[in-house]
Enzyme design. Structure first.
Site, mmCIF file in Angstrom:
data_model
loop_
_atom_site.group_PDB
_atom_site.id
_atom_site.type_symbol
_atom_site.label_atom_id
_atom_site.label_comp_id
_atom_site.label_asym_id
_atom_site.label_seq_id
_atom_site.Cartn_x
_atom_site.Cartn_y
_atom_site.Cartn_z
ATOM 1 N N ASP A 135 -72.728 -31.162 -59.432
ATOM 2 C CA ASP A 135 -74.103 -30.685 -59.577
ATOM 3 C C ASP A 135 -74.158 -29.770 -60.798
ATOM 4 O O ASP A 135 -73.699 -28.627 -60.745
ATOM 5 C CB ASP A 135 -74.542 -29.895 -58.334
ATOM 6 C CG ASP A 135 -74.777 -30.798 -57.125
ATOM 7 O OD1 ASP A 135 -74.143 -31.873 -57.063
ATOM 8 O OD2 ASP A 135 -75.578 -30.425 -56.250
ATOM 9 N N LYS A 198 -82.018 -33.136 -59.305
ATOM 10 C CA LYS A 198 -82.081 -32.134 -58.236
ATOM 11 C C LYS A 198 -83.035 -31.038 -58.665
ATOM 12 O O LYS A 198 -83.064 -30.658 -59.842
ATOM 13 C CB LYS A 198 -80.654 -31.613 -58.008
ATOM 14 C CG LYS A 198 -80.520 -30.432 -57.078
ATOM 15 C CD LYS A 198 -79.026 -30.131 -56.814
ATOM 16 C CE LYS A 198 -78.836 -28.772 -56.157
ATOM 17 N NZ LYS A 198 -77.424 -28.406 -55.987
ATOM 18 N N LYS A 234 -82.590 -34.937 -55.088
ATOM 19 C CA LYS A 234 -82.130 -33.908 -54.147
ATOM 20 C C LYS A 234 -82.982 -32.653 -54.261
ATOM 21 O O LYS A 234 -82.811 -31.860 -55.172
ATOM 22 C CB LYS A 234 -80.665 -33.567 -54.440
ATOM 23 C CG LYS A 234 -80.108 -32.403 -53.610
ATOM 24 C CD LYS A 234 -78.626 -32.195 -53.877
ATOM 25 C CE LYS A 234 -78.119 -30.908 -53.212
ATOM 26 N NZ LYS A 234 -76.721 -30.617 -53.563
#
Lengths: 298, 286
Positions: A135, A198, A234
């Site tokens: 991430d 995300k 996400k």
């Protein structure tokens, strides 16, 4: 190559809000609710990203990931554990034998204020330690200054450093100010090679909102229609109740459809969400409202 | 020119706010002649659930507030009620009380609040003890609030009944969810307005109006409620509460009396009923 950012759709805040309102007024009850809640559990990236994290805390979280609540029948495990790079190997070991992935934040999370070199080294370290997913955060400063090429190149280099690991790109929408910027950042990330986009680090308020999620879903759909490639999404930060989680699933299903309704293309970045969902599931089973004190801490 | 009266909308009191019931349902309250006085909210189990969340959130900081401060706040409630005495008397009369009884009920309610305000920094002393033990320990016991308490208020005295069970609960550091009298709920909601202007932190007292039949089972079974107080004589209710409360070993307290006027209805033992006694063994040199 950096996509054309001049011809992107522009977003009308009021229109987006109205659309969200309509999604959120759906009533999901009984068996669909149970199914939805179980699906939501299977999509959670159970997260701990604190300065005070320890190996013990990470191992405990991994156990929770594998056994959210053993007394509920047919309960899935969560999708992944999300930790800092220094705890990837701990998590990997603790999760052995399960198919739960280990995600690691990287690139000077959460601010992203470091040299590209340091970011790449950090990413390679996380992957060597066994991270299945990375991430990364984008450089919001560069983005807001208009250096889109810099942001694009940075994501592309990190993607290269990831090797086999999946790359999730955190846009940190709370710092991008407008929906149009969110759309722009989504485009850059997807064209630069992101597997997931995300919303947030969880360290900045506002974190995930339905509005930015909707815009990102819209971007993913356009990208899919143009390239045929499915990108995951996400939302992370601030999603702490079962009710909100179900609303996110409604938006996902309405905008992108059933193909995206699984953990390969949708994740919740959350920690306290798991217990709220568990309480809901036990409530449905027993008819009695539950208390957090009867559920393991996360 | 004739002026139209402004009718009050009676809503719920949850977390320091006055929401309508999430269900949108209501039930009518009639006066003796059968004329409609007001519509009040018919709260659902979801309203109750929301109230428990609010109470849980408020309870620990309320318990930590100093005894003096809690006492001052209770006294403040009494002050506010005193200032709105006439309104409460009129409201009780509309709901069927005689003028004499209504006056007595309001003034007793105010006095009772002052009574419990006074106990705020004293009950700990009479319920604590230093215990003699046969080992080198300093052993002492002191009371701590049980936590979140759901209460079914007395049916007959809409104001005095509610005040009489609420005051000892909150002065002891508990947070409460009170189901108002089903037939006389108006004073309860007006009393919530008094609470709201008395520095009682939102969530410490939550007041619902609705049907006992619909709500009692959830008030007794909710796993995040630590004690339940039931005022009434219905043996069916008492049995059901006793059974459901056992799932998380809730403390159950039943008050069967109908009249809460008597001076016996105020005593520090009403506070003690909603306290857990914690005993500490502290090692000492012999």
């Amino acid at each position: 190559m950096l996509p054309d950012l001049n011809n992107l759709p522009v977003y009308d805040q009021t229109g987006v809000n109205e659309r969200i309102q309509r999604f959120c007024s759906r009533s999901i009850k009984t068996s669909s609710k149970t199914a939805g809640l179980k699906l939501a559990i299977s999509m959670i990236d159970l997260t701990t990203l604190e300065g005070k994290d320890t190996k013990g805390k990470v191992r405990q979280l991994c156990y929770k990931a594998m056994h959210p609540h053993d007394s509920i029948k047919d309960l899935p495990t969560v999708a992944a554990i999300c930790v800092y790079p220094s705890y990837v190997s701990t998590a990997k070991k603790a999760l052995q034998g399960s198919d739960i992935k280990v995600a690691s934040v990287s690139t000077a999370f959460p601010s992203g204020q470091s040299s590209l070199e340091a970011k790449l080294t950090e990413t390679k370290f996380a992957v060597e330690q066994g991270a299945d997913e990375i991430d990364m955060v984008i450089s919001r400063g560069q983005f807001l200054a208009g250096n889109y090429q810099y942001v694009f190149d940075e994501i592309a280099s990190v993607k290269e450093a990831c090797g086999q690991a999946h790359l999730k790109v955190i846009l940190e929408t709370g710092e991008l100010d407008t929906l149009d910027n969110v759309r722009k950042a989504s485009e850059i990330a997807m064209f630069a090679g992101a597997d997931f986009i995300k919303t947030s680090t969880g360290k900045i308020q506002p974190a995930a909102t339905m509005q930015v999620t909707y815009v990102m879903l819209d971007a993913i759909q356009d990208f899919y229609l143009r390239t045929g490639k499915m990108i995951g999404i996400k939302p992370a930060g601030g999603i702490s109740t079962a009710k909100i989680a179900l609303q996110y699933l409604v938006i996902l299903n309405e905008v992108l459809g059933e193909k995206w309704m699984n953990k390969n293309y949708f994740r919740f970045g959350a920690s306290s969400l798991v217990n709220d969902i568990l309480m809901q599931l036990v409530k449905t089973e027993t008819g009695m409202y539950q208390s957090p004190i009867y559920f393991s801490k996360d | 020119m004739n002026r139209l009266d402004i009718q009050k909308t009676y809503k719920l009191y949850i977390g320091g706010k006055f929401p309508r019931t999430e269900s949108g349902r209501y039930y009518p309250i009639n006066n003796r002649k059968g004329n409609l006085i007001a519509n009040v909210c018919l709260a659902t189990r979801k309203d109750f659930r929301n109230a428990v969340v609010a109470a849980r959130k408020a309870q620990s900081s309320w318990a930590k507030m100093s005894a003096l401060n809690k006492g001052q706040i209770l006294y403040r409630i009494a002050e506010m009620l005193e200032g709105r005495k006439e309104q409460f008397i009129a409201e009780l009369i509309v709901q069927g009380e005689t003028t004499k009884n209504a006056r007595a009920e309001v003034s007793t309610s105010i006095d009772r609040l002052v009574y419990y305000a006074g106990w705020s920094d004293k009950y700990q002393q009479i319920f604590s003890a230093v215990n003699p033990v046969a080992s080198p320990h300093f052993n002492f016991s002191n009371p701590e609030p049980v936590g979140v308490v759901s209460m079914i208020a007395p049916e007959k005295q809409g104001l005095l009944g509610l005040v009489s069970v609420m005051a000892p609960a909150i002065v002891g550091g508990n947070a409460t969810i009170i189901l108002a009298s089903e037939t006389k709920p108006l004073s309860a909601i007006s009393f919530a307005e008094v609470l709201n202007s008395s520095d009682v932190p939102g969530g410490v007292v939550n007041i619902l109006t609705g049907k006992k039949e619909e709500l009692i089972s959830h008030m007794a079974s909710h796993m995040d409620v630590n004690a339940i107080v039931y005022c009434g004589n219905d043996e069916k209710h008492i049995k059901m509460i006793s059974e459901l409360a056992s799932t998380n070993v809730k403390r159950t307290i039943f008050y069967r009396r109908n009249d809460w006027t008597h001076v016996e209805c105020e005593s520090p033992y009403f506070i003690e009923k909603l306290q857990e006694i914690k005993t500490t063994w502290h090692p000492v040199l012999v």
